[in-house]
Design a protein around this motif. Structure first.
Motif, mmCIF file in Angstrom:
data_model
loop_
_atom_site.group_PDB
_atom_site.id
_atom_site.type_symbol
_atom_site.label_atom_id
_atom_site.label_comp_id
_atom_site.label_asym_id
_atom_site.label_seq_id
_atom_site.Cartn_x
_atom_site.Cartn_y
_atom_site.Cartn_z
ATOM 1 N N TYR A 79 2.217 5.077 2.167
ATOM 2 C CA TYR A 79 2.770 4.410 0.986
ATOM 3 C C TYR A 79 3.304 3.062 1.408
ATOM 4 C CZ TYR A 79 7.191 5.878 3.030
ATOM 5 O OH TYR A 79 8.222 6.071 3.885
ATOM 6 N N ASP A 80 3.655 2.263 0.403
ATOM 7 C CA ASP A 80 4.268 0.974 0.702
ATOM 8 C C ASP A 80 5.367 0.732 -0.327
ATOM 9 O OD1 ASP A 80 3.589 -1.456 2.579
ATOM 10 O OD2 ASP A 80 4.294 -2.268 0.650
ATOM 11 N N ASN A 81 6.390 -0.002 0.059
ATOM 12 C CA ASN A 81 7.513 -0.255 -0.856
ATOM 13 C C ASN A 81 7.298 -1.463 -1.756
ATOM 14 O OD1 ASN A 81 9.168 1.946 -0.118
ATOM 15 N ND2 ASN A 81 9.675 0.884 1.804
ATOM 16 N N LYS A 82 6.219 -2.204 -1.503
ATOM 17 C CA LYS A 82 5.918 -3.346 -2.393
ATOM 18 C C LYS A 82 5.653 -2.820 -3.792
ATOM 19 C CE LYS A 82 3.412 -6.147 1.002
ATOM 20 N NZ LYS A 82 2.664 -5.138 1.758
ATOM 21 N N ARG A 83 5.827 -3.698 -4.765
ATOM 22 C CA ARG A 83 5.566 -3.295 -6.148
ATOM 23 C C ARG A 83 4.332 -4.032 -6.653
ATOM 24 N NH1 ARG A 83 11.751 -3.451 -8.451
ATOM 25 N NH2 ARG A 83 12.614 -2.137 -6.817
ATOM 26 N N MET A 84 3.499 -3.307 -7.318
ATOM 27 C CA MET A 84 2.267 -3.908 -7.847
ATOM 28 C C MET A 84 1.780 -3.074 -9.021
ATOM 29 S SD MET A 84 0.047 -3.060 -4.446
ATOM 30 C CE MET A 84 1.369 -3.350 -3.260
ATOM 31 N N ASN A 85 0.891 -3.682 -9.847
ATOM 32 C CA ASN A 85 0.351 -2.897 -10.950
ATOM 33 C C ASN A 85 -0.651 -1.867 -10.412
ATOM 34 O OD1 ASN A 85 -2.319 -3.998 -10.837
ATOM 35 N ND2 ASN A 85 -1.629 -5.780 -12.035
ATOM 36 N N TRP A 86 -1.120 -0.995 -11.313
ATOM 37 C CA TRP A 86 -1.946 0.144 -10.846
ATOM 38 C C TRP A 86 -3.214 -0.334 -10.153
ATOM 39 C CZ3 TRP A 86 -6.732 2.319 -11.228
ATOM 40 C CH2 TRP A 86 -6.839 3.667 -10.851
ATOM 41 N N THR A 87 -3.906 -1.341 -10.743
ATOM 42 C CA THR A 87 -5.169 -1.836 -10.174
ATOM 43 C C THR A 87 -4.920 -2.450 -8.794
ATOM 44 O OG1 THR A 87 -5.943 -2.263 -12.405
ATOM 45 C CG2 THR A 87 -7.158 -3.329 -10.632
ATOM 46 N N GLN A 88 -3.848 -3.263 -8.714
ATOM 47 C CA GLN A 88 -3.522 -3.873 -7.412
ATOM 48 C C GLN A 88 -3.159 -2.794 -6.394
ATOM 49 O OE1 GLN A 88 -0.368 -6.317 -8.884
ATOM 50 N NE2 GLN A 88 -1.648 -8.174 -8.996
ATOM 51 N N ALA A 89 -2.480 -1.765 -6.859
ATOM 52 C CA ALA A 89 -2.076 -0.690 -5.940
ATOM 53 C C ALA A 89 -3.305 0.033 -5.390
ATOM 54 C CB ALA A 89 -1.163 0.299 -6.667
ATOM 55 N N ARG A 90 -4.265 0.289 -6.278
ATOM 56 C CA ARG A 90 -5.478 0.962 -5.789
ATOM 57 C C ARG A 90 -6.214 0.073 -4.792
ATOM 58 N NH1 ARG A 90 -10.886 3.606 -8.647
ATOM 59 N NH2 ARG A 90 -11.398 4.765 -6.765
ATOM 60 N N GLN A 91 -6.320 -1.224 -5.124
ATOM 61 C CA GLN A 91 -6.993 -2.146 -4.199
ATOM 62 C C GLN A 91 -6.269 -2.182 -2.855
ATOM 63 O OE1 GLN A 91 -6.982 -5.693 -6.593
ATOM 64 N NE2 GLN A 91 -8.940 -5.176 -7.597
ATOM 65 N N TRP A 92 -4.945 -2.168 -2.913
ATOM 66 C CA TRP A 92 -4.165 -2.199 -1.670
ATOM 67 C C TRP A 92 -4.484 -0.956 -0.827
ATOM 68 C CZ3 TRP A 92 -0.541 0.545 1.059
ATOM 69 C CH2 TRP A 92 0.156 -0.163 2.041
ATOM 70 N N CYS A 93 -4.541 0.205 -1.505
ATOM 71 C CA CYS A 93 -4.881 1.453 -0.795
ATOM 72 C C CYS A 93 -6.275 1.368 -0.182
ATOM 73 C CB CYS A 93 -4.839 2.640 -1.763
ATOM 74 S SG CYS A 93 -3.173 3.130 -2.218
#
Ligand SMILES: [Ca+2]
Length: 394
Positions: free
Chosen positions: A62-76
């Motif tokens: 996990y990461d503590n940064k905040r992002m929208n759902w699409t950005q979060a999936r891309q980050w993963c």
């Protein structure tokens, strides 16, 4: 290792762990923790049609940064394999146990979504629609304003801990991801298998090594007598083909090429090179022959000798060549009498015909010189006549 008996291989890590052909009861068998990520391995004791025990092993991140759902999936996807996919309540509970506790929003995005309020909630990757009886938090999904198509998981204390809430996808929350240990480059010539806290490669046939990077080797080929071989690629490893050649004067008996198989065995035996044979030479009448070899093969030389009172006519020795022909015809043996008779006939012919030969030669010479004399005499006269005719015309 009982848990790695039945491999579970990964061809596409991003989708693999999410595809299941049967419903499973998952038992947590191994957990260890660390800062920022956790590893979990599950042993499936299920009623799958194959009755196979399977092993699945991945890490949560996990990461503590905040992002929208699409950005979060891309980050993963860029840092690990994908956003977490939950397949049962045990996985859900385990995930919550490793995510950091937060007492208020934002919590963590998870990989379940839909595009419209009338659609079914669907997990990314495996298109599963699993939702437990107690998965949603109290009064959720409430879909306020009909725009809450993404889902977060609460990591607070209290009764809602580990429960889900539908949320607007452009809200800012933290990503929760998973990572498979196998990836596209784990094994060079094989499939990657996840085992407890590790991976191993199941090699294609003909390859070995930790990463299936080495082709198996066949035993070194013997050079055939009077011949040689050339192998593709220089090595004598799996799928290598070696071509055999025989030296000039030798013919190949057997297959001209062999290929190294995946079981380290050549496809056939090494051929051998057999010397070319010339047609058999019998001994001449009134004579004998002796050859350098038993068989009259390439490079064999045969000597001829005539019986006393006879002479060799022709070459007294012939050799078998690389194309299967003797270097010359077999000689014959002729008696002294026959030889002297031949000489006598030759001398007689010369003495008898010599005067005629001289006469013919002389007459030819005379005739030719006479013709030349006449030509030389006639030419000036003809020229004078022609000149006179011209003058008369003028
Ligand atoms: Ca909601």
């Amino acid at each position: 290792n009982v848990f790695s008996k039945i491999p579970r291989s990964l061809s596409k890590p991003s989708t693999f762990p999410l595809k299941r052909s049967c419903q499973s009861t998952w038992t947590l068998i191994f957990i260890f923790g660390g800062f920022g990520f956790q590893t979990v391995c599950w042993n499936s004791l299920t009623s799958c049609s194959s009755l196979a025990e399977t092993i699945l092993c991945w890490t949560y991140h996990y990461d503590n940064k905040r992002m929208n759902w699409t950005q979060a999936r891309q980050w993963c996807q860029s840092h690990y394999t994908d956003m977490v996919v939950i397949q049962n309540q045990t996985e859900n509970d385990y995930l919550v146990s490793i995510l950091p506790r937060r007492e208020s929003s934002p919590y963590f995005w998870i990989g379940i979504t839909r595009n419209h309020k009338n659609e079914t909630w669907t997990w990314i990757g495996n298109n599963s629609t699993w939702i437990g009886n107690n998965s949603w938090a109290e009064n959720e999904p409430n879909n306020n304003y009909s725009t809450e198509f993404c889902v977060e998981i609460y990591t607070n204390s209290g009764t809602n801990r580990g429960k889900w809430n539908d949320e607007k996808c452009n809200s800012l929350k933290s990503p929760a991801c998973y990572k498979t240990q196998c990836n596209a480059t784990s094994c060079e010539r094989g499939r990657c298998q996840e085992t407890i806290n590790s991976t191993r490669c199941l090699c294609e046939r003909g390859f070995e090594g930790d990463r299936c990077q080495t082709a198996v080797e066949c035993p070194l080929l013997d050079q055939p007598d009077n011949g040689y071989y050339i192998c593709s690629g220089g090595n004598q490893t799996f799928n290598t083909t070696c071509q055999f050649k025989c030296n000039p004067g030798f013919l190949m008996i057997g297959s001209p090429a062999v290929t190294c198989g995946d079981t380290r065995v050549w496809s056939g035996p090494t051929p051998f090179c057999s010397a070319v044979e010339c047609p058999p030479l019998s001994k001449p009448d009134n004579g004998n022959n002796s050859c350098s070899g038993k068989n009259q093969t390439f490079n064999t030389t045969c000597q001829f000798k005539c019986d006393p009172g006879f002479f060799v006519i022709g070459s007294s020795a012939v050799t078998c060549g690389d194309t299967g022909f003797w270097s010359g015809p077999r000689p014959t043996c002729t008696s002294k009498f026959m030889r002297s008779r031949k000489s006598f006939i030759t001398i007689f012919i010369i003495i008898f015909f010599y005067p005629f030969f001289i006469l013919i030669l002389a007459s030819c010479v005379l005739q030719k010189s006479g013709i030349l004399f006449l030509i030389n005499r006639q030419q000036p006269k003809q020229r004078l006549m022609k000149k006179k005719e011209k003058k008369n015309k003028n």
